[in-house]
Design a protein around this motif. Structure first.
Motif, PDB file in Angstrom:
ATOM      1  N   LYS A  90       0.829  -1.206   0.000  1.00  0.00           N
ATOM      2  CA  LYS A  90       0.000   0.000   0.000  1.00  0.00           C
ATOM      3  C   LYS A  90       0.863   1.256   0.000  1.00  0.00           C
ATOM      4  N   LYS A  91       0.197   2.372  -0.166  1.00  0.00           N
ATOM      5  CA  LYS A  91       0.819   3.682  -0.200  1.00  0.00           C
ATOM      6  C   LYS A  91       1.709   3.909   1.025  1.00  0.00           C
ATOM      7  N   GLU A  92       2.823   4.599   0.807  1.00  0.00           N
ATOM      8  CA  GLU A  92       3.756   4.914   1.889  1.00  0.00           C
ATOM      9  C   GLU A  92       3.034   5.616   3.039  1.00  0.00           C
ATOM     10  N   GLY A  93       3.360   5.211   4.258  1.00  0.00           N
ATOM     11  CA  GLY A  93       2.776   5.815   5.447  1.00  0.00           C
ATOM     12  C   GLY A  93       1.537   5.111   5.962  1.00  0.00           C
ATOM     13  N   LYS A  94       0.945   4.238   5.161  1.00  0.00           N
ATOM     14  CA  LYS A  94      -0.265   3.506   5.577  1.00  0.00           C
ATOM     15  C   LYS A  94       0.093   2.478   6.642  1.00  0.00           C
ATOM     16  N   LEU A  95      -0.793   2.322   7.621  1.00  0.00           N
ATOM     17  CA  LEU A  95      -0.626   1.286   8.644  1.00  0.00           C
ATOM     18  C   LEU A  95      -1.245  -0.018   8.167  1.00  0.00           C
ATOM     19  N   ILE A  96      -0.565  -1.098   8.435  1.00  0.00           N
ATOM     20  CA  ILE A  96      -1.047  -2.436   8.095  1.00  0.00           C
ATOM     21  C   ILE A  96      -1.077  -3.240   9.389  1.00  0.00           C
ATOM     22  N   ASP A  97      -2.229  -3.820   9.716  1.00  0.00           N
ATOM     23  CA  ASP A  97      -2.369  -4.668  10.902  1.00  0.00           C
ATOM     24  C   ASP A  97      -2.148  -6.121  10.514  1.00  0.00           C
ATOM     25  N   LEU A  98      -1.296  -6.798  11.260  1.00  0.00           N
ATOM     26  CA  LEU A  98      -1.022  -8.209  11.016  1.00  0.00           C
ATOM     27  C   LEU A  98      -1.303  -9.020  12.272  1.00  0.00           C
ATOM     28  N   LEU A  99      -1.844 -10.219  12.080  1.00  0.00           N
ATOM     29  CA  LEU A  99      -1.956 -11.196  13.159  1.00  0.00           C
ATOM     30  C   LEU A  99      -1.091 -12.378  12.734  1.00  0.00           C
ATOM     31  N   VAL A 100      -0.152 -12.736  13.597  1.00  0.00           N
ATOM     32  CA  VAL A 100       0.912 -13.662  13.235  1.00  0.00           C
ATOM     33  C   VAL A 100       0.961 -14.838  14.199  1.00  0.00           C
ATOM     34  N   ARG A 101       1.266 -16.019  13.656  1.00  0.00           N
ATOM     35  CA  ARG A 101       1.576 -17.192  14.481  1.00  0.00           C
ATOM     36  C   ARG A 101       3.093 -17.326  14.497  1.00  0.00           C
ATOM     37  N   ARG A 102       3.652 -17.264  15.694  1.00  0.00           N
ATOM     38  CA  ARG A 102       5.100 -17.387  15.854  1.00  0.00           C
ATOM     39  C   ARG A 102       5.434 -18.810  16.284  1.00  0.00           C
ATOM     40  N   GLN A 103       6.452 -19.372  15.671  1.00  0.00           N
ATOM     41  CA  GLN A 103       6.868 -20.738  15.989  1.00  0.00           C
ATOM     42  C   GLN A 103       7.143 -20.876  17.480  1.00  0.00           C
ATOM     43  N   GLY A 104       6.599 -21.948  18.072  1.00  0.00           N
ATOM     44  CA  GLY A 104       6.833 -22.238  19.473  1.00  0.00           C
ATOM     45  C   GLY A 104       5.929 -21.503  20.446  1.00  0.00           C
ATOM     46  N   GLN A 105       5.016 -20.679  19.939  1.00  0.00           N
ATOM     47  CA  GLN A 105       4.103 -19.956  20.822  1.00  0.00           C
ATOM     48  C   GLN A 105       2.669 -20.397  20.554  1.00  0.00           C
ATOM     49  N   LEU A 106       1.893 -20.504  21.612  1.00  0.00           N
ATOM     50  CA  LEU A 106       0.504 -20.917  21.480  1.00  0.00           C
ATOM     51  C   LEU A 106      -0.403 -19.756  21.072  1.00  0.00           C
ATOM     52  N   GLU A 107      -0.109 -18.571  21.566  1.00  0.00           N
ATOM     53  CA  GLU A 107      -0.967 -17.418  21.276  1.00  0.00           C
ATOM     54  C   GLU A 107      -0.460 -16.671  20.051  1.00  0.00           C
ATOM     55  N   PHE A 108      -1.392 -16.040  19.348  1.00  0.00           N
ATOM     56  CA  PHE A 108      -1.043 -15.249  18.181  1.00  0.00           C
ATOM     57  C   PHE A 108      -0.508 -13.888  18.642  1.00  0.00           C
ATOM     58  N   THR A 109       0.270 -13.256  17.778  1.00  0.00           N
ATOM     59  CA  THR A 109       0.858 -11.956  18.073  1.00  0.00           C
ATOM     60  C   THR A 109       0.372 -10.947  17.049  1.00  0.00           C
ATOM     61  N   SER A 110       0.036  -9.753  17.517  1.00  0.00           N
ATOM     62  CA  SER A 110      -0.452  -8.685  16.652  1.00  0.00           C
ATOM     63  C   SER A 110       0.671  -7.679  16.397  1.00  0.00           C
ATOM     64  N   PHE A 111       0.767  -7.218  15.149  1.00  0.00           N
ATOM     65  CA  PHE A 111       1.775  -6.240  14.757  1.00  0.00           C
ATOM     66  C   PHE A 111       1.115  -5.132  13.937  1.00  0.00           C
ATOM     67  N   LYS A 112       1.684  -3.943  14.030  1.00  0.00           N
ATOM     68  CA  LYS A 112       1.296  -2.831  13.163  1.00  0.00           C
ATOM     69  C   LYS A 112       2.548  -2.427  12.384  1.00  0.00           C
ATOM     70  N   LEU A 113       2.416  -2.431  11.072  1.00  0.00           N
ATOM     71  CA  LEU A 113       3.504  -2.009  10.200  1.00  0.00           C
ATOM     72  C   LEU A 113       3.143  -0.690   9.562  1.00  0.00           C
ATOM     73  N   ARG A 114       4.110   0.192   9.436  1.00  0.00           N
ATOM     74  CA  ARG A 114       3.906   1.422   8.680  1.00  0.00           C
ATOM     75  C   ARG A 114       4.677   1.269   7.382  1.00  0.00           C
ATOM     76  N   ARG A 115       3.948   1.313   6.285  1.00  0.00           N
ATOM     77  CA  ARG A 115       4.516   1.127   4.952  1.00  0.00           C
ATOM     78  C   ARG A 115       5.555   2.214   4.663  1.00  0.00           C
ATOM     79  N   MET A 116       6.732   1.794   4.187  1.00  0.00           N
ATOM     80  CA  MET A 116       7.808   2.714   3.806  1.00  0.00           C
ATOM     81  C   MET A 116       8.240   2.363   2.391  1.00  0.00           C
TER      82      MET A 116
END
Length: 69
Positions: free
Chosen positions: A42-68
């Motif tokens: 997406k356009k530079e500066g836009k926030l992207i929300d991610l929900l991620v499964r990390r190896q070895g963890q039972l719970e999911f992790t949420s991340f916010k990325l700012r497009r550069m």
């Protein structure tokens, strides 16, 4: 398979091997590679929300990325 140092993924805390399950509340299993690419490019500066499964963890992790460039 490495996270590029200084990239939005690195800054947000993503790690190699993380599995992206949702992008902006949309299930990646129901999206095409092309749709995922467009969402992550997406356009530079836009926030992207991610929900991620990390190896070895039972719970999911949420991340916010700012497009550069």
């Amino acid at each position: 398979d490495k996270i590029i140092e200084g990239s939005p993924a690195d800054i947000a805390g993503l790690q190699s091997g993380d599995e992206i399950l949702f992008i902006n509340n949309l299930n990646t299993a129901e999206l095409t590679i092309s749709e995922i690419y467009k969402m992550l490019s997406k356009k530079e500066g836009k926030l992207i929300d991610l929900l991620v499964r990390r190896q070895g963890q039972l719970e999911f992790t949420s991340f916010k990325l700012r497009r550069m460039i």
